[in-house]
Design a protein around this motif. Sequence first.
Motif, short mmCIF file in Angstrom:
data_model
loop_
_atom_site.label_atom_id
_atom_site.label_comp_id
_atom_site.label_asym_id
_atom_site.label_seq_id
_atom_site.Cartn_x
_atom_site.Cartn_y
_atom_site.Cartn_z
N GLU A 42 30.88 29.26 40.73
CA GLU A 42 30.74 28.62 42.04
C GLU A 42 29.45 27.81 42.15
O GLU A 42 29.27 27.09 43.12
CB GLU A 42 30.76 29.69 43.14
CG GLU A 42 32.05 30.47 43.20
CD GLU A 42 33.25 29.59 43.49
OE1 GLU A 42 33.16 28.70 44.35
OE2 GLU A 42 34.29 29.78 42.84
N PRO B 34 28.21 25.04 40.73
CA PRO B 34 28.25 23.59 40.95
C PRO B 34 28.62 23.21 42.38
O PRO B 34 28.04 22.27 42.94
CB PRO B 34 29.32 23.11 39.96
CG PRO B 34 29.31 24.13 38.89
CD PRO B 34 29.03 25.43 39.60
N ARG B 35 29.53 23.95 42.99
CA ARG B 35 29.91 23.65 44.37
C ARG B 35 28.73 23.90 45.31
O ARG B 35 28.46 23.10 46.21
CB ARG B 35 31.12 24.50 44.80
CG ARG B 35 31.62 24.11 46.18
CD ARG B 35 33.00 24.62 46.50
NE ARG B 35 33.36 25.87 45.90
CZ ARG B 35 33.57 27.01 46.55
NH1 ARG B 35 33.47 27.04 47.85
NH2 ARG B 35 33.91 28.11 45.92
N LEU C 213 26.23 21.11 44.79
CA LEU C 213 26.67 19.88 45.47
C LEU C 213 26.39 19.95 46.97
O LEU C 213 25.96 18.96 47.58
CB LEU C 213 28.16 19.64 45.22
CG LEU C 213 28.52 19.08 43.86
CD1 LEU C 213 30.02 19.20 43.60
CD2 LEU C 213 28.07 17.64 43.73
N GLN D 46 33.63 19.42 38.99
CA GLN D 46 32.51 19.63 39.92
C GLN D 46 31.17 19.41 39.22
O GLN D 46 30.26 18.83 39.80
CB GLN D 46 32.56 21.03 40.53
CG GLN D 46 33.63 21.17 41.58
CD GLN D 46 33.58 22.52 42.26
OE1 GLN D 46 33.19 23.51 41.67
NE2 GLN D 46 33.98 22.54 43.51
N GLU E 214 30.75 15.72 38.81
CA GLU E 214 30.34 15.11 40.09
C GLU E 214 28.86 15.35 40.35
O GLU E 214 28.12 14.45 40.76
CB GLU E 214 31.18 15.67 41.24
CG GLU E 214 30.83 15.08 42.58
CD GLU E 214 31.62 15.68 43.73
OE1 GLU E 214 31.31 15.33 44.89
OE2 GLU E 214 32.56 16.48 43.49
N LEU E 215 28.41 16.57 40.10
CA LEU E 215 27.00 16.90 40.29
C LEU E 215 26.12 16.08 39.35
O LEU E 215 25.10 15.52 39.76
CB LEU E 215 26.79 18.41 40.06
CG LEU E 215 25.39 18.95 40.26
CD1 LEU E 215 24.87 18.65 41.66
CD2 LEU E 215 25.39 20.46 39.99
#
Length: 128
Positions: free
Chosen positions: A2, A4-5, A8, A48, A51-52
């Motif tokens: 979790e 990376p979420r 972000l 994710q 994206e980061l």
Amino acid sequence: REMPRVALTILASFPPHAAEGINTAELHPQRKDTLLHLLCGREHFDAQVAELFSNLLLASHWSVHVQTNDIGQNFCHIAAARRNCWLLSHAISTNPSLAQLYCQKDSAGWTPLALLARHLRAKGLALQ
């Protein structure tokens, strides 16, 4: 998984260029890795994390992009050692001036491209 979420969310809540924003130039105290180095070294690299990485690459200063760790490796060396071709392609597509990093030798004399070729050969994936 979790993280990376969460990262972000933190990045969105505390943008690097804001007064109370995160410090994208922060270095690991012993190894001198940047956040880019750490993301490139992740074993599990999913959408994710991508994206980061993209957000941090855009938000960070050139000095972070060219920062080397204690063994002279920039973030591209780490991506190459992980055989992360998406990351290498994305970085240079996003910022073509990063091309110079692909030829930079680390303290052992390896460039990111040479490391990538070495690791691909070891996996039997390189052209002969």
